[in-house]
Write a protein that holds these residues in place. Sequence first.
Motif, short mmCIF file in Angstrom:
data_model
loop_
_atom_site.label_atom_id
_atom_site.label_comp_id
_atom_site.label_asym_id
_atom_site.label_seq_id
_atom_site.Cartn_x
_atom_site.Cartn_y
_atom_site.Cartn_z
N VAL A 26 -65.54 31.54 -61.74
CA VAL A 26 -66.36 31.59 -62.95
C VAL A 26 -67.20 30.32 -63.08
N LEU A 27 -66.60 29.18 -62.77
CA LEU A 27 -67.35 27.92 -62.82
C LEU A 27 -68.51 27.94 -61.83
N HIS A 28 -68.31 28.55 -60.68
CA HIS A 28 -69.40 28.66 -59.70
C HIS A 28 -70.55 29.47 -60.29
N ARG A 29 -70.24 30.58 -60.93
CA ARG A 29 -71.29 31.42 -61.54
C ARG A 29 -72.00 30.68 -62.66
N LEU A 30 -71.25 29.93 -63.46
CA LEU A 30 -71.83 29.22 -64.58
C LEU A 30 -72.58 27.95 -64.16
N SER A 31 -72.56 27.65 -62.88
CA SER A 31 -73.26 26.47 -62.37
C SER A 31 -74.53 26.85 -61.62
N ARG A 32 -75.01 28.08 -61.81
CA ARG A 32 -76.20 28.56 -61.11
C ARG A 32 -77.19 29.14 -62.12
N ASP A 33 -78.46 29.19 -61.72
CA ASP A 33 -79.46 29.95 -62.47
C ASP A 33 -80.38 30.61 -61.45
N PHE A 34 -81.64 30.86 -61.81
CA PHE A 34 -82.55 31.57 -60.91
C PHE A 34 -83.44 30.61 -60.11
N SER A 35 -83.01 29.36 -59.97
CA SER A 35 -83.80 28.41 -59.20
C SER A 35 -83.86 28.77 -57.72
N TRP A 36 -83.03 29.71 -57.28
CA TRP A 36 -83.10 30.16 -55.89
C TRP A 36 -84.42 30.86 -55.59
N LEU A 37 -85.20 31.21 -56.63
CA LEU A 37 -86.52 31.80 -56.39
C LEU A 37 -87.48 30.81 -55.76
N SER A 38 -87.21 29.53 -55.90
CA SER A 38 -88.05 28.49 -55.29
C SER A 38 -87.45 28.06 -53.97
N PRO A 39 -88.22 28.11 -52.89
CA PRO A 39 -87.68 27.66 -51.60
C PRO A 39 -87.34 26.17 -51.59
N ILE A 40 -88.02 25.39 -52.44
CA ILE A 40 -87.72 23.96 -52.51
C ILE A 40 -86.46 23.71 -53.34
N LEU A 41 -86.37 24.33 -54.51
CA LEU A 41 -85.20 24.12 -55.35
C LEU A 41 -83.94 24.66 -54.68
N SER A 42 -84.05 25.80 -54.02
CA SER A 42 -82.87 26.36 -53.37
C SER A 42 -82.39 25.47 -52.23
N ARG A 43 -83.31 24.67 -51.69
CA ARG A 43 -82.95 23.76 -50.60
C ARG A 43 -82.50 22.39 -51.11
N ASP A 44 -83.21 21.86 -52.12
CA ASP A 44 -83.03 20.45 -52.49
C ASP A 44 -82.19 20.23 -53.75
N LEU A 45 -82.09 21.23 -54.62
CA LEU A 45 -81.32 21.05 -55.85
C LEU A 45 -79.85 21.31 -55.53
N ARG A 46 -79.13 20.24 -55.36
CA ARG A 46 -77.73 20.34 -54.94
C ARG A 46 -76.84 20.52 -56.15
N SER A 47 -76.43 21.74 -56.38
CA SER A 47 -75.56 22.02 -57.52
C SER A 47 -74.18 21.42 -57.29
N VAL A 48 -73.64 20.83 -58.34
CA VAL A 48 -72.27 20.34 -58.34
C VAL A 48 -71.48 21.25 -59.26
N PRO A 49 -70.60 22.09 -58.74
CA PRO A 49 -69.89 23.02 -59.62
C PRO A 49 -69.23 22.31 -60.79
N ALA A 50 -69.34 22.92 -61.95
CA ALA A 50 -68.75 22.33 -63.14
C ALA A 50 -67.25 22.14 -62.97
N SER A 51 -66.73 21.10 -63.60
CA SER A 51 -65.29 20.87 -63.61
C SER A 51 -64.60 21.79 -64.61
N VAL A 52 -65.31 22.07 -65.70
CA VAL A 52 -64.78 22.92 -66.76
C VAL A 52 -65.96 23.45 -67.55
N ALA A 53 -65.84 24.66 -68.05
CA ALA A 53 -66.85 25.23 -68.94
C ALA A 53 -66.25 25.36 -70.33
N VAL A 54 -67.04 24.98 -71.32
CA VAL A 54 -66.59 25.01 -72.71
C VAL A 54 -67.57 25.84 -73.52
#
Length: 430
Positions: A26-54
């Motif tokens: 669930v944390l993995h899902r909540l740590s993403r958005d639609f930035s994968w539509l950009s070839p640059i953001l999907s490559r360079d925006l390094r998501s750090v999965p959340a430790s906890v969602a509140v």
Amino acid sequence: MTVSADLADELTALVGRPGVETRPEVLHRLSRDFSWLSPILSRDLRSVPASVAVSPEHTDQVADVLGFAYRRRLAVTPRGAGTSNYGQSVPMAPGIVLDTTRLTGISDIDADSVVVEAGVTFTSLEQALAEHNREVAVMPSTVTSTVAGFLSGGNQGIGSIEFGSIWDGWVRGLTVVGCVENPEPVDITGDSMDRHLHAYGTTGIITRARLCTAPKRERTVLFAAFDTLAAATRAGRELMDLPVPPRAISVDDRAVWETFIAHDGHDGAVLLRAMLDVGTAEAARTITGAAGGRVTAIDDTAVRAMTSSVYNHSTLRAHRSDPRLAAVQIRGEAVVEHEKAVRAAFPDARIHLDGNAPRRYGKGFSGLLLSTWVDDETLTRGIEALRALGVVVVNPHTWLVGSHGGLDGYRAAAATFDPRGLLNPGKLMP
């Protein structure tokens, strides 16, 4: 950072057990958005999965969580529905994802405005207002977006031809909570709101807003085929002067409109669509015909489909038809005046335009230049070529707030509302 049982227990004490999420999937899902539509953001925006969602249920709980994060020096990434294309809700540091989707109150519906909490979706808001014969003044093309998500990362939308961008007055007030030692909700109005709009939550968390509403209108969609982009945009400008302005107008190359138009009978190199008050449909037919267009349909059932195929939702539609496509945002008369050179700036270019918010950008069009992605150098060279032609270009392949203006105001607000730099860290332009 792995969340400890003690940390989860402390957060549970603040928001209740249903408001704390620690499951990795669930944390993995909540740590993403639609930035994968950009070839640059999907490559360079390094998501750090959340430790906890509140997930707080009201503004006071938001304040409790932000005070806790301040004292523990925990990063906080705010999130609505996660529909941003720009990494708005992607964590860049371990810590808390602040999921606002349980803030769903709608209240104080008066003659021309409504108070809504952060997690209300525009679908829900439209339904609630319809019971009072009202509709929201402006909404994004992704109607499942939340109010605070749009105010924190959006700009124009459906209704902007009449009511403008998020900075043009239809947002009448905000309640913002900072990440400070003892957070208190702050009510903000007037020009001071500018420092919190389109700020990705870096200048405080929007928990509530008062929005302008409009009389609910019966809508239909006019479709008209044109031979040229110039003729279609000329007709679109005239339609903006109807007694009741269209809620949306789009102008699309065939290569774009064929990806989302289900109607038979459309043709022409360019298709104009206008979401109209039904009482203006015949006047719009006359205007369109006089401008050289051929009306191919006036269809009451097409409103919903048009709602989800204008503005930035067009990027998603185009990408689904061809995953190689990427976009830059374009605006200004030069798009049409230098159309041939504009198209030559990128390989296999195709154009989607939407009616502008006139008070901010002038009566005209802004939109997307979609093209086959090659590499970063081609993107840079293409943007430079467009700007040399006088085209206003916004590069959507960045996650930085302030890269398109307003940086001094954002920094000043962040100094007050986020002195430790814990709100969506990595997003405010250095």
